[in-house]
Write an enzyme that holds these catalytic residues in place. Structure first.
Site, PDB file in Angstrom:
ATOM      1  N   GLN A 162       0.859  -1.216  -0.156  1.00 33.01           N
ATOM      2  CA  GLN A 162       0.054   0.108  -0.084  1.00 33.01           C
ATOM      3  C   GLN A 162       0.937   1.219   0.058  1.00 33.01           C
ATOM      4  O   GLN A 162       0.633   2.316  -0.668  1.00 33.01           O
ATOM      5  CB  GLN A 162      -0.991   0.101   1.181  1.00 33.01           C
ATOM      6  CG  GLN A 162      -1.701   1.370   1.355  1.00 33.01           C
ATOM      7  CD  GLN A 162      -2.783   1.237   0.516  1.00 33.01           C
ATOM      8  OE1 GLN A 162      -3.215   0.138  -0.172  1.00 33.01           O
ATOM      9  NE2 GLN A 162      -3.678   2.242   0.177  1.00 33.01           N
ATOM     10  N   VAL A 198      11.373   1.946   5.561  1.00 40.14           N
ATOM     11  CA  VAL A 198      11.480   2.793   6.641  1.00 40.14           C
ATOM     12  C   VAL A 198      10.442   2.590   7.833  1.00 40.14           C
ATOM     13  O   VAL A 198      11.036   2.618   8.841  1.00 40.14           O
ATOM     14  CB  VAL A 198      11.108   4.493   6.020  1.00 40.14           C
ATOM     15  CG1 VAL A 198      11.137   5.310   7.125  1.00 40.14           C
ATOM     16  CG2 VAL A 198      11.777   4.489   4.871  1.00 40.14           C
ATOM     17  N   HIS A 250      -6.740  -3.126   1.513  1.00 37.85           N
ATOM     18  CA  HIS A 250      -7.347  -1.953   1.489  1.00 37.85           C
ATOM     19  C   HIS A 250      -8.580  -2.089   0.478  1.00 37.85           C
ATOM     20  O   HIS A 250      -9.611  -1.166   0.684  1.00 37.85           O
ATOM     21  CB  HIS A 250      -6.239  -1.091   0.927  1.00 37.85           C
ATOM     22  CG  HIS A 250      -6.838   0.274   0.239  1.00 37.85           C
ATOM     23  ND1 HIS A 250      -7.619   1.067   1.091  1.00 37.85           N
ATOM     24  CD2 HIS A 250      -7.052   0.675  -0.985  1.00 37.85           C
ATOM     25  CE1 HIS A 250      -7.917   2.320   0.140  1.00 37.85           C
ATOM     26  NE2 HIS A 250      -7.441   1.990  -0.835  1.00 37.85           N
ATOM     27  N   HIS A 308      -2.851   5.167 -12.649  1.00 41.99           N
ATOM     28  CA  HIS A 308      -3.400   3.663 -12.305  1.00 41.99           C
ATOM     29  C   HIS A 308      -4.914   3.776 -12.470  1.00 41.99           C
ATOM     30  O   HIS A 308      -5.566   2.317 -12.662  1.00 41.99           O
ATOM     31  CB  HIS A 308      -3.096   3.383 -10.787  1.00 41.99           C
ATOM     32  CG  HIS A 308      -3.827   4.218  -9.720  1.00 41.99           C
ATOM     33  ND1 HIS A 308      -3.405   5.335  -9.358  1.00 41.99           N
ATOM     34  CD2 HIS A 308      -4.961   3.794  -9.151  1.00 41.99           C
ATOM     35  CE1 HIS A 308      -4.227   5.945  -8.337  1.00 41.99           C
ATOM     36  NE2 HIS A 308      -4.915   4.995  -8.036  1.00 41.99           N
ATOM     37  N   ASP A 355      -3.525   3.083   7.112  1.00 39.26           N
ATOM     38  CA  ASP A 355      -2.161   3.692   7.321  1.00 39.26           C
ATOM     39  C   ASP A 355      -1.980   3.969   8.640  1.00 39.26           C
ATOM     40  O   ASP A 355      -0.689   3.637   8.986  1.00 39.26           O
ATOM     41  CB  ASP A 355      -1.951   4.565   6.199  1.00 39.26           C
ATOM     42  CG  ASP A 355      -2.037   4.188   4.770  1.00 39.26           C
ATOM     43  OD1 ASP A 355      -2.241   3.069   4.640  1.00 39.26           O
ATOM     44  OD2 ASP A 355      -1.963   5.022   3.816  1.00 39.26           O
ATOM     45  N   ARG A 392     -23.572  17.622   7.620  1.00 41.60           N
ATOM     46  CA  ARG A 392     -24.210  18.663   8.658  1.00 41.60           C
ATOM     47  C   ARG A 392     -23.218  19.710   9.004  1.00 41.60           C
ATOM     48  O   ARG A 392     -21.827  19.280   9.170  1.00 41.60           O
ATOM     49  CB  ARG A 392     -24.524  17.585  10.031  1.00 41.60           C
ATOM     50  CG  ARG A 392     -24.849  18.356  11.112  1.00 41.60           C
ATOM     51  CD  ARG A 392     -26.261  19.125  11.048  1.00 41.60           C
ATOM     52  NE  ARG A 392     -26.697  20.117  11.966  1.00 41.60           N
ATOM     53  CZ  ARG A 392     -27.062  19.717  13.188  1.00 41.60           C
ATOM     54  NH1 ARG A 392     -27.487  18.373  13.585  1.00 41.60           N
ATOM     55  NH2 ARG A 392     -27.514  20.459  14.306  1.00 41.60           N
ATOM     56  N   LYS A 449      22.651  10.055  -0.505  1.00 39.02           N
ATOM     57  CA  LYS A 449      22.330  11.021   0.490  1.00 39.02           C
ATOM     58  C   LYS A 449      21.614  12.217  -0.027  1.00 39.02           C
ATOM     59  O   LYS A 449      21.795  12.746  -1.078  1.00 39.02           O
ATOM     60  CB  LYS A 449      23.661  11.223   0.735  1.00 39.02           C
ATOM     61  CG  LYS A 449      24.651  10.272   1.638  1.00 39.02           C
ATOM     62  CD  LYS A 449      24.014   9.914   2.959  1.00 39.02           C
ATOM     63  CE  LYS A 449      24.932   8.675   3.569  1.00 39.02           C
ATOM     64  NZ  LYS A 449      24.216   8.396   4.624  1.00 39.02           N
TER      65      LYS A 449
END
Length: 584
Positions: free
Chosen positions: A125, A132, A143, A209, A290, A323, A427
């Protein structure tokens, strides 16, 4: 015509046509009384005949077709009973960590149990952000199930609250299928594929997509011979067109919808993928999912939002309105989106890794064709989107396919992926944020940086520098999505109106979009990092001095993994920061 045909003809003559379509919805199955379903479908006289013959709701489903015909039950009513019986045994119950237990319609189960849909199990996903955040292991598969469920819940609530909308079981099932299939066209590492890889591999040929999802849906139906199954559950070719319209965005530039349901039920297009104001169940699921998987806090309550929704006429067109007291909750929704963008979707290290994976795939396509196609032929990765039979084989597994290949032609790609495995990443030497009105293209940024490097007699080449830029917004570029939402009040729930930003809170942002620019250096030695960093400082000062970057822009310079100035986590409360498990 024989006697039995005459009896059946007379029987059908006294039965009015069904008041609704033949589709058996999950609401029907959950009511637990097949006689009530028959009455709802317009077969009240048939129910009386069944009762006269001593049959009950609990026994009629075990009765044979011949026995029902002997009772004088018409063929259409028998077909409805068959659909009820099959539906009770073929719908599936899913235990989802986000939405709990929910049922999936038998036709949706047929779609799920195909090779094309199961492919979503192998598409992360959040793409390479899994490198990370260790918790970001969820896939497009779960999902899509969640969006299917929320879509059905939302449209069912609208029907129950507003019967005058004439929302049919057909409509509900089509919306559920659109939610289920809206992500069929995603490629390896999700948005990396259509936002980074395809633009580089096919410049000037924009492919999204959503377009691929429509093509994959057609291929799924055709290759699995599901047309007759759709017809069995009461869905026509026009209904399939409606499903595809919801996926592909039928909103015209005029702000009005076009499509099979646009004239009387245009609001149905605002449930799965709402291009009018970005409030839809697709986002509601991935916000909740997520945040749950990343360890973030989700302050948006989508259940309350659904309960506070009504369909009203706005400028002659039916739209979903909310509302007035929900305006704060909706702003929280877009704040959640922004938080996910800043801390996860555009995480600096995740972007570096996706840049490296993109480079590896581009290098692979330069030297060979690795995707198996028809008749023993092979296709390049970028070519696969031209044929769904080939594209269905392209998933995140392309990473491992290249990494473990013995093909000498893939040596350069393998080295790049091996660097990711060994955490030898490019980097990030600089980061800046700019106003979207002054947006710079990647090629211009790279050219200007290379000019500075050349003037400084740097050893770095154009290929040593990687640029990444993305628009960070609330979903509608520089516009406030709430300005495109209509609200209603308690005193007059039929009168839609706007709520100006200044009437909500002074804490709401004035700007709703910015460009994030990051500069990476492939070489990691101290000399190269210093040269790249100095070039970035000179480049950013050029815009700051000229005033071109004066509208609240900020910049970050980092060298050898150490950042100064503003952190990517700068406006996040401490309790949110400490809840993240992030592996940099």
């Amino acid at each position: 015509m024989n006697l039995s045909d005459t009896v059946e003809a007379k029987s059908e003559e006294h039965n009015p046509p069904p008041t609704q379509d033949r589709v058996i919805s999950l609401d029907d199955l959950n009511c637990g009384n097949c006689f009530d379903i028959l009455k709802k479908k317009g077969f009240k006289d048939e129910v009386e005949k069944l009762t006269e013959n001593g049959l009950t709701p609990s026994t009629v489903l075990d009765t044979t077709t011949e026995e029902l015909e002997q009772c004088g039950i018409s063929r259409p009513a028998i077909n409805v009973l068959k659909d009820i019986s099959e539906g009770l045994y073929t719908c599936k119950i899913v235990n989802d960590p986000i939405h709990g237990h929910f049922e999936i319609h038998p036709l949706c189960v047929k779609i799920i149990d195909t090779q094309q849909f199961q492919r979503l199990r192998y598409l992360k996903q959040l793409g390479a952000k899994y490198y990370v955040y260790p918790g970001a292991s969820h896939n497009r598969f779960e999902h899509s199930l969640g969006v299917c469920y929320l879509a059905g819940e939302f449209v069912s609530m609208l029907r129950k609250r507003q019967p005058e909308l004439n929302i049919s079981d057909n409509d509900i099932l089509c919306v559920q299928i659109a939610g289920l299939c809206h992500d069929l066209g995603h490629g390896p590492f999700s948005h990396m594929f259509d936002d980074k890889f395809l633009p580089a591999a096919r410049p000037g040929n924009k492919i999204k997509h959503e377009q691929l999802s429509v093509e994959m849906f057609d291929f799924l139906v055709e290759s699995n011979k599901l047309s007759s199954t759709f017809e069995k559950y009461g869905l026509t070719e026009e209904d399939r067109d409606f499903i595809k319209e919801q996926i592909a965005d039928p909103l015209q530039k005029s702000g009005r919808y076009h499509g099979t349901r646009a004239s009387k039920k245009g609001f149905l297009y605002e449930i799965v993928s709402n291009k009018r104001n970005e409030i839809d169940v697709d986002k509601w699921d991935y916000f909740a999912r997520d945040c749950h998987m990343l360890g973030f806090r989700n302050n948006f309550d989508h259940i309350r939002c659904m309960k506070c929704a009504r369909v009203l006429s706005v400028d002659g067109e039916l739209q979903i309105c909310f509302r007035d007291k929900e305006v704060g909750n909706l702003y929280d929704m877009f704040h959640t989106r922004n938080t996910l963008q800043r801390l996860a979707c555009q995480h600096r290290v995740g972007n570096i890794i996706e840049a490296m994976i993109t480079e590896a795939m581009l290098e692979a396509d330069k030297v060979t064709s690795i995707i198996p196609g028809k008749n023993g032929e092979h296709w390049k990765i970028w070519e696969s989107v031209d044929d769904m039979e080939v594209y269905q084989k392209v998933t995140d597994d392309i990473f491992q396919q290249i990494l473990w290949s013995n093909d000498k032609a893939l040596e350069k790609s393998r080295k790049i992926l091996l660097k990711i495995q060994n955490r030898e990443l490019y980097k990030c030497v600089g980061q800046t944020r700019r106003s979207i009105s002054e947006k710079l293209e990647d090629e211009k940024i790279k050219e200007e940086l290379f000019t500075i490097l050349r003037d400084n007699n740097s050893d770095l080449t154009r290929e040593d520098i990687v640029t990444h830029s993305v628009t960070m917004d609330y979903g509608m570029r520089d516009q406030n999505p709430i300005e495109h939402v209509r609200f209603y009040g308690k005193k007059d729930p039929k009168k839609p109106f706007k709520i100006p930003r200044n009437e909500v809170s002074n804490f709401i942002p004035e700007n709703f979009a910015e460009q994030l620019i990051e500069i990476y250096c492939k070489k990691k030695d101290g000399k190269s990092i210093t040269q790249a960093t100095e070039a970035f400082k000179k480049w950013i000062s050029k815009y700051t001095v000229s005033g071109d970057n004066s509208k609240g822009s900020e910049h970050t310079v980092s060298t050898a993994g150490t950042s100064t100035a503003n952190s990517p986590l700068q406006n996040v409360p401490n309790q949110e920061i400490t809840s993240h498990l992030s592996y940099d």
